[in-house]
Design an enzyme around this catalytic site. Structure first.
Site, mmCIF file in Angstrom:
data_model
loop_
_atom_site.group_PDB
_atom_site.id
_atom_site.type_symbol
_atom_site.label_atom_id
_atom_site.label_comp_id
_atom_site.label_asym_id
_atom_site.label_seq_id
_atom_site.Cartn_x
_atom_site.Cartn_y
_atom_site.Cartn_z
ATOM 1 N N LYS A 75 -44.580 -55.928 9.312
ATOM 2 C CA LYS A 75 -45.127 -57.146 8.750
ATOM 3 C C LYS A 75 -45.800 -57.999 9.505
ATOM 4 O O LYS A 75 -46.578 -58.686 9.292
ATOM 5 C CB LYS A 75 -43.810 -57.936 7.739
ATOM 6 C CG LYS A 75 -43.568 -57.061 6.633
ATOM 7 C CD LYS A 75 -42.564 -57.746 5.974
ATOM 8 C CE LYS A 75 -42.080 -56.966 4.444
ATOM 9 N NZ LYS A 75 -41.152 -57.426 3.690
ATOM 10 N N ASN A 96 -47.050 -59.144 3.810
ATOM 11 C CA ASN A 96 -46.609 -57.934 3.063
ATOM 12 C C ASN A 96 -47.528 -57.341 2.107
ATOM 13 O O ASN A 96 -47.411 -56.443 1.344
ATOM 14 C CB ASN A 96 -45.340 -58.244 2.225
ATOM 15 C CG ASN A 96 -45.699 -58.989 0.930
ATOM 16 O OD1 ASN A 96 -46.557 -59.541 1.038
ATOM 17 N ND2 ASN A 96 -44.704 -58.664 0.144
ATOM 18 N N ASP A 111 -43.719 -62.396 -0.677
ATOM 19 C CA ASP A 111 -42.250 -62.176 -0.441
ATOM 20 C C ASP A 111 -41.508 -63.624 -0.897
ATOM 21 O O ASP A 111 -40.622 -63.665 -1.298
ATOM 22 C CB ASP A 111 -41.731 -61.795 0.906
ATOM 23 C CG ASP A 111 -41.812 -60.163 1.225
ATOM 24 O OD1 ASP A 111 -41.805 -59.594 0.286
ATOM 25 O OD2 ASP A 111 -42.149 -59.917 2.457
ATOM 26 N N GLY A 135 -30.190 -63.034 9.440
ATOM 27 C CA GLY A 135 -31.245 -62.563 9.802
ATOM 28 C C GLY A 135 -32.336 -63.275 10.416
ATOM 29 O O GLY A 135 -32.264 -64.374 10.036
ATOM 30 N N ALA A 139 -38.368 -60.721 6.452
ATOM 31 C CA ALA A 139 -37.803 -61.252 5.158
ATOM 32 C C ALA A 139 -37.259 -62.459 5.112
ATOM 33 O O ALA A 139 -37.263 -63.430 4.557
ATOM 34 C CB ALA A 139 -36.796 -59.994 4.718
HETATM 35 P P1 ATR Z 1 -37.395 -57.253 7.767
HETATM 36 O O1 ATR Z 1 -38.753 -57.422 8.128
HETATM 37 O O2 ATR Z 1 -37.199 -56.598 6.463
HETATM 38 O O3 ATR Z 1 -36.682 -58.516 7.923
HETATM 39 P P2 ATR Z 1 -36.428 -56.747 10.509
HETATM 40 O O4 ATR Z 1 -37.561 -57.393 11.034
HETATM 41 O O5 ATR Z 1 -35.928 -55.394 11.083
HETATM 42 O O6 ATR Z 1 -36.924 -56.289 8.952
HETATM 43 O O7 ATR Z 1 -35.211 -57.418 10.397
HETATM 44 C C1 ATR Z 1 -33.852 -57.042 10.250
HETATM 45 C C2 ATR Z 1 -33.002 -58.099 10.456
HETATM 46 O O8 ATR Z 1 -31.508 -57.412 10.275
HETATM 47 C C3 ATR Z 1 -32.774 -58.574 11.876
HETATM 48 O O9 ATR Z 1 -32.599 -60.011 11.509
HETATM 49 C C4 ATR Z 1 -31.720 -57.848 12.473
HETATM 50 O O10 ATR Z 1 -31.276 -58.525 13.607
HETATM 51 P P3 ATR Z 1 -31.890 -58.474 15.088
HETATM 52 O O11 ATR Z 1 -33.037 -59.626 15.116
HETATM 53 O O12 ATR Z 1 -30.967 -58.851 15.917
HETATM 54 O O13 ATR Z 1 -32.424 -57.144 15.203
HETATM 55 C C5 ATR Z 1 -30.831 -57.818 11.474
HETATM 56 N N1 ATR Z 1 -29.771 -56.786 11.500
HETATM 57 C C6 ATR Z 1 -30.063 -55.286 11.334
HETATM 58 N N2 ATR Z 1 -29.220 -54.630 11.677
HETATM 59 C C7 ATR Z 1 -27.995 -55.526 12.198
HETATM 60 C C8 ATR Z 1 -26.400 -55.395 12.415
HETATM 61 N N3 ATR Z 1 -26.190 -54.112 12.696
HETATM 62 N N4 ATR Z 1 -26.032 -56.434 12.771
HETATM 63 C C9 ATR Z 1 -26.608 -57.595 12.848
HETATM 64 N N5 ATR Z 1 -27.869 -57.894 12.434
HETATM 65 C C10 ATR Z 1 -28.550 -56.784 12.085
#
Ligand code: ATR
Length: 289
Positions: A75, A96, A111, A135, A139
């Site tokens: 994205k 998106n 989104d 996060g 998203a």
């Molecule tokens: P999207 O674009 O759908 O938001 P993404 O950019 O991959 O997807 O973001 C996923 C989010 O989930 C991120 O905030 C990620 O944290 P990091 O910035 O530290 O990577 C979070 N995330 C994924 N797995 C995780 C885990 N096991 N524990 C904590 N945070 C997690």
């Protein structure tokens, strides 16, 4: 699906680019809506590794693919490959949805509006509530930019400090509202959750196939909390199950998925799809009726 392929020699192609992509529900809901309206369109999911993203957009132009959805993890990087970026996508920093207008690729983001509509339909009022977003990915950015319009009390929690800090800093600067950041730790949930009204999970924790894990230990949840988990597969995540048992209000990610899709569909086709049909197609696929 095959009926669609037989439609004509000039079927309009719409894609979704992601990596991985096999669990996407978007082809199901869009194809059924195209068919329902008798539109000569087909929606195809394509797995594009990050290194091939630029070439993928060259192919969109070369094949005159009419539009695309962009999903994890592309994205943000898509911003550099389109010819025009809508104000909302620029603000959020993520795309998106793409539309191909005579070879010019325009990127936008549905989104944030999709999330807003899902919250509104569920009668979840954000007005000046204390909101915690888990996060800091694409998203989270969309949700944060949407929710900050309605509250001064936004709190970002993320595993990777830099990403979370940058998002909080950027929001503070843009909206002149102080957005706090804390690193993702149980201690933070223990300390901060008692004063939080709405918790939004944008992380992938609890998503299929890891359906038995939750980002928050159940004992930190309380019955004044509203939980919005944007995961839609499974329809009820472990976080949602725990929250329901604790007496919280709970909203899953299905409606946000549908509404962002509806907005993309309308932009590509200038027609309004049958929302209930789209929703039913996904519920059927997830085997919940
Ligand atoms: P999207 O674009 O759908 O938001 P993404 O950019 O991959 O997807 O973001 C996923 C989010 O989930 C991120 O905030 C990620 O944290 P990091 O910035 O530290 O990577 C979070 N995330 C994924 N797995 C995780 C885990 N096991 N524990 C904590 N945070 C997690």
């Amino acid at each position: 699906m095959f009926d669609q392929l037989k439609n004509s020699t000039r079927t309009n192609i719409i894609c979704i680019f992601g990596h991985p992509i096999e669990h996407s529900m978007s082809p199901i809901m869009h194809n059924i809506a195209f068919k329902d309206l008798g539109l000569d369109y087909i929606y195809i999911a394509i797995d594009i590794a990050p290194n091939n993203l630029k070439q993928a957009f060259d192919v969109v132009r070369a094949l005159d693919i009419k539009g695309a959805n962009i999903t994890v993890p592309h994205k943000k990087r898509t911003l550099q490959y389109v010819d025009e970026i809508s104000p909302i996508a620029r603000k959020i920093g993520a795309i998106n949805t793409i539309k191909n207008e005579d070879g010019k690729l325009i990127g936008t983001n549905t989104d944030a509006s999709g999330a807003k509509k899902a919250l509104k339909e569920a009668n979840i009022d954000i007005n000046e509530k204390n909101v915690m977003i888990l996060g800091a990915g694409g998203a989270a950015r969309a949700l944060a930019h949407s929710l900050i319009e309605e509250t001064n009390n936004l709190f970002i929690v993320n595993r990777t400090s830099n990403r979370g800090k940058n998002l909080a800093r950027e929001l503070t600067k843009e909206y002149h509202k102080e957005v706090l950041f804390k690193k993702f730790k149980n201690k933070i949930f223990e300390e901060k959750l008692p004063s939080i009204d709405i918790l939004v999970n944008t992380t992938t924790i609890g998503m299929f196939p890891d359906i038995h894990i939750s980002p928050i230990p159940k004992n930190y949840l309380h019955d004044d909390l509203t939980i919005f988990d944007i995961i839609y597969n499974p329809l009820e995540t472990q976080l949602m199950k725990d929250a329901s048992e604790k007496g919280c209000r709970v909203l899953g990610g299905l409606d946000m998925l549908i509404y962002q899709g509806v907005l993309s569909f309308e932009w590509w086709t200038n027609q309004t799809p049958n929302v209930e049909l789209m929703k039913k197609s996904i519920l059927d696929e997830l085997e919940v009726k």
